[in-house]
Design an enzyme around this catalytic site. Sequence first.
Site, PDB file in Angstrom:
ATOM      1  N   HIS A 166     -14.066  -4.887 -39.587  1.00 50.69           N
ATOM      2  CA  HIS A 166     -14.328  -6.104 -40.380  1.00 50.69           C
ATOM      3  C   HIS A 166     -15.578  -6.809 -39.881  1.00 50.69           C
ATOM      4  CE1 HIS A 166     -12.160  -7.602 -36.867  1.00 50.69           C
ATOM      5  NE2 HIS A 166     -12.606  -8.831 -37.141  1.00 50.69           N
ATOM      6  N   ASP A 192     -16.553 -10.850 -39.370  1.00 56.24           N
ATOM      7  CA  ASP A 192     -15.737 -12.062 -39.299  1.00 56.24           C
ATOM      8  C   ASP A 192     -15.939 -12.980 -40.516  1.00 56.24           C
ATOM      9  OD1 ASP A 192     -14.251 -11.548 -37.037  1.00 56.24           O
ATOM     10  OD2 ASP A 192     -15.867 -12.214 -35.706  1.00 56.24           O
ATOM     11  N   HIS A 235     -16.980  -4.822 -36.704  1.00 56.17           N
ATOM     12  CA  HIS A 235     -16.374  -4.606 -35.394  1.00 56.17           C
ATOM     13  C   HIS A 235     -14.891  -4.330 -35.558  1.00 56.17           C
ATOM     14  CE1 HIS A 235     -15.913  -8.950 -36.028  1.00 56.17           C
ATOM     15  NE2 HIS A 235     -14.868  -8.907 -35.217  1.00 56.17           N
ATOM     16  N   ARG A 256     -13.040 -17.264 -27.952  1.00 57.44           N
ATOM     17  CA  ARG A 256     -13.943 -16.898 -29.037  1.00 57.44           C
ATOM     18  C   ARG A 256     -14.462 -18.119 -29.772  1.00 57.44           C
ATOM     19  NH1 ARG A 256     -12.960 -13.389 -34.572  1.00 57.44           N
ATOM     20  NH2 ARG A 256     -13.109 -15.406 -35.613  1.00 57.44           N
TER      21      ARG A 256
HETATM   22  C1  SIN Z   1     -12.188 -10.152 -33.156  1.00 56.66           C
HETATM   23  O1  SIN Z   1     -12.108  -9.455 -34.152  1.00 56.66           O
HETATM   24  O2  SIN Z   1     -12.760 -11.224 -33.160  1.00 56.66           O
HETATM   25  C2  SIN Z   1     -11.559  -9.693 -31.852  1.00 56.66           C
HETATM   26  C3  SIN Z   1     -12.388  -8.691 -31.171  1.00 56.66           C
HETATM   27  C4  SIN Z   1     -11.794  -8.262 -29.869  1.00 56.66           C
HETATM   28  O3  SIN Z   1     -10.851  -8.908 -29.389  1.00 56.66           O
HETATM   29  O4  SIN Z   1     -12.272  -7.285 -29.296  1.00 56.66           O
END
Ligand code: SIN
Length: 287
Positions: A105, A107, A263, A278
């Site tokens: 995805h 974000d 990612h 995050r």
């Molecule tokens: C995310 O998709 O923001 C999480 C990525 C991760 O925890 O590696």
Amino acid sequence: MVAMSAAELKVVPREGGFGAEVTGIDLRRSLPGNVVEPLEEAFARHGVLWFPDQPLDHDQLEAFTLNFGEFGEDPYVAPLAARPHILEVRREPDETASPFGAAWHSDWSFQATPPKATILHAKVVPPTGGDTLYADGVAAYEALSPAFRAMIASLRALHSAGRPYGEAGFYAKEEGRKGMTILPSANADQVWPHPLVRTQQRTGARALFVNPIYTIGIEGFTSEESIALLGYLYRHMTQDRFVYRHQWAPNMLTMWDNRRLLHNATGGYDGCLRLMHRTTVAGEVPI
Ligand code: SIN
């Protein structure tokens, strides 16, 4: 490690593709303008930057984030108490739910202005597993034939948070999540169109901007046509030649460009805690 001038900044590109490691900088301190600009340049060029050995508290993480723009809007996940701009990406040792973000995805691509960057700061890293995969939408676009690129040039893809975050979505039905509070909502079913091929603001490069979590179709296509074209694009974009597997260490900060990369958070660490903080940086309307 107190160097804070552009001259001391060291950006080492990853061999064989996008991504770079950045050292010679202390992210606990406020960054002078002549360091922010080369970081923006490195970010645009490499797509994902990682900064090892950066023990940051919440204030320092927020201050670092604001060097690159305003905070993004982070819906559907409860933030840290009294820190509305920090999400704790946490999976407990005895958790049975899939890792948060465990599918390809970009974000919040369902937003009118999806975030420019996501910044993830590693607090607790399991001894094995928990890597994050990145796929480069620019390299994938450039590998398409000129005829195929022309065919998709003016298409618009439809994005929605409904599949994961809707009231009947994945998170509303799942069991076994402990470390994070997901907040499914009827708002998640709203649909937003974006160009399927997106132009990068700073470099002018073009990237495929679709993902299997939030993209629900292609404007004007039947469902079967959308599934066929999107399925091809996802297989194309996530081939090994466009993917980088990122391994974490405690206190590593990583920032990635959602306008260019997909990612995917991997598992493989059942029985161990994984804990990250995050933030996101607000983006622009995709063109
Ligand atoms: C995310 O998709 O923001 C999480 C990525 C991760 O925890 O590696």
